[in-house]
Design a protein around this motif. Structure first.
Motif, PDB file in Angstrom:
ATOM      1  N   ASN A   1       1.047  -1.003  -0.067  1.00 21.01           N
ATOM      2  CA  ASN A   1       0.011  -0.155  -0.117  1.00 21.01           C
ATOM      3  C   ASN A   1       0.810   1.237   0.099  1.00 21.01           C
ATOM      4  O   ASN A   1       0.449   2.320  -0.691  1.00 21.01           O
ATOM      5  CB  ASN A   1      -0.930  -0.120   1.143  1.00 21.01           C
ATOM      6  CG  ASN A   1      -1.937  -1.206   1.067  1.00 21.01           C
ATOM      7  OD1 ASN A   1      -2.484  -1.431   0.125  1.00 21.01           O
ATOM      8  ND2 ASN A   1      -2.265  -1.676   2.442  1.00 21.01           N
ATOM      9  N   VAL A   2       2.118   1.115   0.672  1.00 12.57           N
ATOM     10  CA  VAL A   2       2.801   2.264   0.625  1.00 12.57           C
ATOM     11  C   VAL A   2       3.633   2.587  -0.480  1.00 12.57           C
ATOM     12  O   VAL A   2       3.560   3.633  -1.118  1.00 12.57           O
ATOM     13  CB  VAL A   2       3.853   2.204   1.840  1.00 12.57           C
ATOM     14  CG1 VAL A   2       5.205   3.286   1.721  1.00 12.57           C
ATOM     15  CG2 VAL A   2       3.193   2.264   3.450  1.00 12.57           C
ATOM     16  N   LEU A   3       4.061   1.640  -1.196  1.00 11.42           N
ATOM     17  CA  LEU A   3       4.466   1.715  -2.432  1.00 11.42           C
ATOM     18  C   LEU A   3       3.450   2.126  -3.423  1.00 11.42           C
ATOM     19  O   LEU A   3       3.873   3.277  -4.392  1.00 11.42           O
ATOM     20  CB  LEU A   3       5.248   0.205  -3.058  1.00 11.42           C
ATOM     21  CG  LEU A   3       6.202  -0.078  -2.185  1.00 11.42           C
ATOM     22  CD1 LEU A   3       6.755  -1.570  -2.559  1.00 11.42           C
ATOM     23  CD2 LEU A   3       7.628   0.850  -2.281  1.00 11.42           C
ATOM     24  N   GLN A   4       2.245   1.749  -3.297  1.00 12.51           N
ATOM     25  CA  GLN A   4       1.231   2.353  -4.277  1.00 12.51           C
ATOM     26  C   GLN A   4       1.015   3.591  -4.098  1.00 12.51           C
ATOM     27  O   GLN A   4       1.030   4.342  -5.269  1.00 12.51           O
ATOM     28  CB  GLN A   4      -0.066   1.391  -4.026  1.00 12.51           C
ATOM     29  CG  GLN A   4      -0.835   1.663  -5.162  1.00 12.51           C
ATOM     30  CD  GLN A   4      -0.433   1.057  -6.509  1.00 12.51           C
ATOM     31  OE1 GLN A   4       0.013   0.315  -6.571  1.00 12.51           O
ATOM     32  NE2 GLN A   4      -1.114   1.845  -7.673  1.00 12.51           N
ATOM     33  N   SER A   5       1.071   4.023  -3.053  1.00 11.56           N
ATOM     34  CA  SER A   5       0.935   5.737  -2.702  1.00 11.56           C
ATOM     35  C   SER A   5       1.904   6.352  -3.291  1.00 11.56           C
ATOM     36  O   SER A   5       1.977   7.416  -3.879  1.00 11.56           O
ATOM     37  CB  SER A   5       0.802   6.060  -1.097  1.00 11.56           C
ATOM     38  OG  SER A   5      -0.343   5.322  -0.682  1.00 11.56           O
TER      39      SER A   5
END
Length: 392
Positions: free
Chosen positions: A301-305
């Motif tokens: 999720n962090v990488l997607q953000s």
């Protein structure tokens, strides 16, 4: 010659004779003498003449009277019909006038609104025509001034055109180099004229060229490549240990199910179903521990953000939106510092982000136009001076 008329006695004698000519004696009558006298008076009285056309005259008189009566009746009836027609026509005229007034009152509001719309349209059309006339007048005056220009006037006009091209190259195409070339050519044209009155124009023109040379806009291609490089270094980790994820032969153990004797009844049915299911299931045993899947999900999720923020930064570079660009870089840096822990390139990525954060993707462009306004004033004054000269 003159014969005497027969007397009464002779008549009586004649009347007393029979048809056979024999004479008979006259019979005495019992009629009084007075009556005889009256009869003789009647016989002696002359008879009135009887006219044969008396009946025809009466018929003609009757026809004439009847015709006159019919004529009088026809005239009276015609006059009465004429009076009735006049009354009917008068009533119809009054009705028509009433209807016209009602229709006029009803349509007056609509007609008034339509007339107002037409008036506004005509007013707008008139204003447009006035603008066109003003433009044509200005064009005519400009053409007249161009006709009266000499060689020097044409050189000044070319110089104005070069300055306008420089503004176009800088403001619309963001090409400072092209603007520098156009202003350099303009300065050369003014130098060729060698007019002292144009020295303020040349001074402003040289200052604009120097400001363009000192202007260094960011290289957008380099910025986009660096942002893509950051996105390539941020790769989602596998939930397995790298060595374990790549090697499947050493860590995979397959346990075949030993055949059993078939049982009868419900027990045999359960065993048959279990064997058919077991043929499609492979059981693998690993000696290493699997990474926590919740942590992997959080990292994803962090990488997607981070990907989304970097894409926003790239879009801001393309449209010269400095605020969105710096917001996206700051969010990416914050997520990379606080959420990403196991990436070996984290320090290098943070340094690249600090470098990108210091870039101003839309620096203020140098102000151009002072030299053009001064040159325009000089050319206008020159045109007025040429217009005052008498033409031969």
């Amino acid at each position: 010659m003159n014969a005497k008329p027969p007397s009464d006695n002779d008549k009586n004698n004649t009347n007393g004779k029979t048809k056979n000519g024999s004479e008979k004696e006259a019979k005495p009558t019992s009629t009084p003498s007075v009556k005889k006298t009256d009869t003789s008076n009647k016989k002696n009285k002359p008879r009135r003449p009887i006219f044969k056309g008396n009946l025809t005259g009466r018929i003609a008189l009757f026809i004439s009277l009847f015709t006159l009566l019919l004529l009088v009746t026809g005239i009276g009836g015609g006059y009465w019909v004429w009076i009735q027609n006049q009354k009917s026509i008068k009533t119809q005229n009054q009705t028509i006038n009433t209807l016209r007034q009602a229709i006029g009152d009803k349509a007056s509001a609509q007609n008034l609104q339509q007339l107002e719309q037409k008036a506004s349209q005509l007013n707008e059309h008139l204003q447009a025509q006035n603008k066109k006339l003003d433009a044509l007048s200005q064009t005519f005056q400009h053409a007249k001034s161009l006709k009266q220009r000499d060689q020097q006037g044409w050189i000044i006009a070319e110089t104005e055109y070069l300055m306008q091209i420089a503004q176009y190259r800088l403001n619309l195409l963001h090409d400072p180099k092209g603007a520098i070339k156009a202003l350099t050519l303009a300065d050369q044209q003014l130098a060729h004229l060698n007019q002292p009155r144009l020295l303020p124009v040349r001074k402003a023109l040289i200052a604009e060229i120097q400001s363009l040379q000192d202007f260094h806009p960011p290289d957008k291609t380099t910025l986009l490549l660096e942002l893509n490089e950051i996105m390539q270094h941020l790769v989602l980790q596998s939930p397995l240990v790298p060595g374990l994820a790549n090697s499947t032969a050493s860590s995979t153990a397959q346990h075949p199910i030993a055949p059993k004797t078939k049982a009868s009844g419900f027990r045999g049915f359960i065993d048959a179903v279990w064997q058919s299911i077991s043929q499609h299931i492979n059981i693998q045993h690993y000696s290493h521990r699997i990474t926590n899947l919740s942590a992997i999900t959080t990292q994803a999720n962090v990488l997607q953000s981070i990907y989304v923020n970097l894409e926003n930064a790239k879009s801001a570079v393309l449209v010269d939106d400095n605020s969105v660009y710096h917001q996206s870089i700051n969010k990416t840096e914050k997520l990379l510092k606080n959420q990403i822990t196991s990436n070996p390139t984290k320090s290098g990525l943070l340094k690249t982000l600090d470098k990108l954060k210091a870039v101003n993707i839309s620096p203020p462009s140098p102000a151009l136009g002072k030299a053009l306004s001064l040159l325009h004033k000089e050319s206008t004054a020159s045109d007025k001076g040429n217009a005052r000269k008498p033409t031969s």
